[in-house]
Write an enzyme that holds these catalytic residues in place. Structure first.
Site, mmCIF file in Angstrom:
data_model
loop_
_atom_site.group_PDB
_atom_site.id
_atom_site.type_symbol
_atom_site.label_atom_id
_atom_site.label_comp_id
_atom_site.label_asym_id
_atom_site.label_seq_id
_atom_site.Cartn_x
_atom_site.Cartn_y
_atom_site.Cartn_z
ATOM 1 N N ASP A 1 70.991 -18.226 28.990
ATOM 2 C CA ASP A 1 72.526 -18.313 28.473
ATOM 3 C C ASP A 1 73.039 -17.038 28.477
ATOM 4 O O ASP A 1 72.812 -16.333 27.539
ATOM 5 C CB ASP A 1 72.447 -19.197 26.950
ATOM 6 N N TYR B 1 67.923 -15.535 14.417
ATOM 7 C CA TYR B 1 68.294 -16.509 15.376
ATOM 8 C C TYR B 1 69.461 -16.322 16.342
ATOM 9 O O TYR B 1 70.511 -15.958 15.934
ATOM 10 C CB TYR B 1 68.606 -17.914 14.623
ATOM 11 N N LYS C 1 68.364 -21.798 20.577
ATOM 12 C CA LYS C 1 67.253 -22.141 20.754
ATOM 13 C C LYS C 1 66.808 -21.638 22.166
ATOM 14 O O LYS C 1 67.673 -21.543 22.913
ATOM 15 C CB LYS C 1 67.076 -23.866 20.754
#
Ligand code: F6R
Ligand code: MG
Ligand code: MG
Length: 371
Positions: free
Chosen positions: A12, A234, A237
């Protein structure tokens, strides 16, 4: 016979809008980089695809798995796409490029990698699966069903070439160790592990002696990179991708796709913090927008021809998957009605790598001893 390596590497590097899809300019940028590599002979062939906000590079070459040059090519392609993403001020530009510079192997640097080196058969049907808003363990159930469940794969019973079963390579992604397990003999032990899908993930599947595939060649491979472990915090995902070979002694194309008719529950979705159904969808509907989801999977079907990708066919476009999609939407309504409550929201231990612990920290000094 020269072996062909198929490398599916994804990252991403910027979403549009938000985390929902990949801007066409990023796809064009990646295509022009890989086209140059193909002209120079570094690649036999390539396809650039997208699932949600993930840019997916499917490449074929003769350099084997973990080849530094190929990984460097993928890295520089993601860097070029990141530049474009920055120019367009896309969301989270460069999100998955966790290191400042490439250092030999792309694994552990952010992007996800699914690679296999194969001896191309007389006819080599292959499916590239790409998922968004979920994690590698989302592949456990469908891969198990394809290669070990006779209620899914009729060939395990009626095709002598499948009948001996398959060997699964399972990774414990917390402890960085792995184990090989044979099916059907060790099926219950295998399920004891892979049912815990946030920790034990299927990395590869191998044929057993007696199968029509060359000994020791993988027949399926999944990306198992854990972004949060690499980044320490984080950053989204680690949306996985996988490659599965089909037919002639392996599960048939339809047996490979059948497990996705369930819409099984996976973790991911909004803020990587929720359980939701994995919705099989067409390429042009792989843009998760409802509550940043629900999680998606697309399937690109190819025939390999001397390393060239003949395809893709958009396999989940088939209306036969409409009912699965419908069911996923019903499950979505039901789960969403739970709002912030488990089991829609993930259990506390799985929230460790999200932003929730920051909120919990601010509450820590509010507690007093209970009688
Ligand atoms: C899930 C995902 C999104 C984001 C969410 C918040 O993997 O990427 O659901 O977590 O949109 O994103 P930020 O924190 O970037 O505003
Ligand atoms: Mg994103
Ligand atoms: Mg994504």
């Amino acid at each position: 016979m020269t072996k062909i390596t198929i490398s599916l590497i994804k990252a991403d590097v910027g979403g549009y809008p938000g985390h929902s899809s990949v801007h066409p300019a990023l796809i064009e940028t990646a295509e022009s980089k890989l086209e140059n590599a193909k002209k120079s002979g570094a690649l036999i062939d390539f396809k650039v695809m997208a699932c949600g906000d993930d840019l997916e590079l499917l490449m074929s070459h003769i350099n084997g798995c973990d080849c530094g040059d190929i990984h460097a090519l993928a890295w520089s392609t993601f860097e070029a796409a990141t530049e474009k993403a920055k120019e367009l001020k896309l969301y989270g530009a460069g999100q998955d490029l966790l290191a400042d510079a490439f250092s030999g192997n792309i694994r552990g640097m952010g992007p996800g990698v699914a690679e296999m080196e194969i001896t191309e058969r007389k006819s080599e049907p292959i499916v590239a699966f790409m998922m968004d808003k979920t994690e590698p363990g989302a592949f456990n159930l469908p891969i198990f069903r394809m290669f070990a469940d006779p209620f899914n794969t009729a060939g395990l019973i009626i095709d002598p070439a499948c009948h001996g079963g398959f060997t699964f390579e399972v990774w414990d992604i917390m402890e960085h160790r792995k184990v090989m397990m044979n099916c059907p003999e060790e099926m219950y032990d295998l399920l004891a592990l892979i049912g815990a899908k946030s920790r034990y993930v299927i990395k590869r599947v191998f044929s057993k002696p007696g199968c029509s595939i060359s000994d020791k060649e993988p027949v399926a491979t999944i990306s198992t990179e854990k972004l949060y472990q690499t980044a320490g915090t984080y950053v989204g995902k680690d949306d996985p991708a996988g490659l599965v070979r089909c037919q002639s002694g392996l599960p048939a194309l339809g047996e490979v796709l059948e497990p996705f008719a369930l819409g099984h529950l996976v973790s991911g979705w909004m803020r990587g913090s929720h359980n939701g159904p994995l919705m099989p969808c067409s390429f042009d509907t792989a843009h998760p927008t409802r509550f940043d989801g629900p999680p998606r999977v697309i399937a690109a079907g190819f025939q390999m021809a001397k390393g060239k990708f003949v395809g893709p066919v958009d396999l989940f476009k088939d209306p036969a998957f409409d009912r699965a999609r419908q069911r996923c939407l019903e499950i979505t309504d039901y789960l969403r009605a739970h709002g912030p409550f488990e089991p829609h929201r993930l259990p506390m231990e799985d929230m460790e790598y999200t932003t929730l612990p920051h909120v919990m920290k601010t509450l820590a000094n509010r507690f007093e001893k209970a009688e």
